[in-house]
Design a protein around this motif. Structure first.
Motif, PDB file in Angstrom:
ATOM      1  N   ASP A   2      -1.481  -8.204  -3.116  1.00 47.66           N
ATOM      2  CA  ASP A   2      -2.670  -7.972  -2.303  1.00 47.66           C
ATOM      3  C   ASP A   2      -3.337  -9.306  -2.022  1.00 47.66           C
ATOM      4  OD1 ASP A   2      -4.630  -6.717  -0.915  1.00 47.66           O
ATOM      5  OD2 ASP A   2      -5.302  -5.425  -2.556  1.00 47.66           O
ATOM      6  N   SER A  52      -5.227  -2.517   0.976  1.00 50.01           N
ATOM      7  CA  SER A  52      -5.260  -2.318  -0.483  1.00 50.01           C
ATOM      8  C   SER A  52      -5.008  -0.857  -0.821  1.00 50.01           C
ATOM      9  CB  SER A  52      -6.612  -2.765  -1.053  1.00 50.01           C
ATOM     10  OG  SER A  52      -6.805  -4.137  -0.808  1.00 50.01           O
ATOM     11  N   GLN A  54      -5.655  -8.605  -5.905  1.00 51.14           N
ATOM     12  CA  GLN A  54      -6.301  -9.675  -5.132  1.00 51.14           C
ATOM     13  C   GLN A  54      -7.088 -10.626  -6.036  1.00 51.14           C
ATOM     14  OE1 GLN A  54      -8.441  -8.170  -1.814  1.00 51.14           O
ATOM     15  NE2 GLN A  54      -9.154 -10.172  -1.164  1.00 51.14           N
TER      16      GLN A  54
END
Ligand code: ADP
Ligand code: MG
Length: 239
Positions: A165, A51, A92
């Motif tokens: 992500d 990340s 994410q």
């Protein structure tokens, strides 16, 4: 040694990237390319800096050293909002804004953008959802549908590169397969795709190139080389 021609290669070039967080080095002298028209995956365990790396690619995080080049130009010289349109990050956690899917897709679009239903429906279709979703309240969507709306939202901005992500984290196997097909199709249309994942099956299905992070450094190779190594490492961890 990179030739001058390589220096201006279309796509993203990460060169000598170093990041320390909380006084601890996370990325060290990391270098790799994401050419347009290809899918690159970063496959590495949780906490290894995936990340962090993606955030450096669109200036959400300023690295301590190194450069990120977009089509040969240092991203530090590109205004942040303009850069984030060109290099879209699908995070994410699929965050939905209040309102309908249409509201979510049109959010932040400017007069320069086509925010008509036809354009929004095209972005939805590319992400694997049909136009009937435009009128659906975003808070009623499943996790997998939300993940696809966040992908569609990035696509409405006409990006040249997509950073994802853990794109399959909220998805079942069928939906993950669908997102994989979507990424392959987008790369076929000329987009550069960089996806961080610890889903080896997904990585193997989508990747042209693979990178893993070892002690903050990048090891680049073919998907077979890198994913084979990742399998072996997982096996070693189990023993
Ligand atoms: P990954 O995405 O591969 O799971 P991250 O990039 O999120 O890894 O994190 C890499 C490392 O940096 C981890 O050890 C994490 O705990 C640490 N880290 C992330 N953000 C911060 C922060 N703001 N301050 C200190 N350490 C951080
Ligand atoms: Mg992460």
């Amino acid at each position: 040694m990179a030739s001058e021609r390589d220096e201006a290669a279309p796509g993203l070039r990460v060169h000598g990237l170093s990041v320390a967080l909380g006084g601890r080095p996370v990325l060290r002298d990391l270098s790799f390319d994401v050419p347009k028209g290809t899918v690159t995956v970063v496959v590495a365990p949780s906490g290894s800096g995936k990340s962090t790396l993606l955030r450096c690619c669109n200036r959400l995080l300023q690295p301590d050293g190194g450069t990120v080049l977009l089509d040969g130009a240092d991203v530090d010289g590109i205004e942040a909002c303009a850069l984030r349109r060109r290099v879209g990050l699908v995070g994410q956690v699929p965050v939905m804004l209040p309102g309908t899917v249409r509201d979510n897709l049109a959010y932040g679009l400017t007069e320069r953008d086509d925010s008509g239903d036809a354009a929004l429906a095209r972005a939805l279709a590319a992400a694997g959802l049909d136009a009937s979703f435009l009128d659906r309240p975003a808070d009623e969507l499943s996790g997998g549908e939300r993940a696809r709306v966040t992908l569609a939202r990035a696509l409405t901005r006409g990006p040249e590169l997509l950073l994802l992500d853990e794109p399959t984290a909220a998805l079942d196997a069928a939906a993950a397969g669908h997102v994989g097909e979507t990424l392959r199709r987008l790369a076929g249309d000329g987009l550069g795709v960089l996806a961080a994942t610890h889903d080896l099956g997904f990585a193997a299905a989508v990747a042209d190139r693979a990178i893993t992070l070892r002690d903050g450094r990048a090891v680049t190779g073919t998907p077979e080389e890198i994913l084979g190594g990742a399998d072996a490492e997982r096996g070693a961890e189990r023993r």
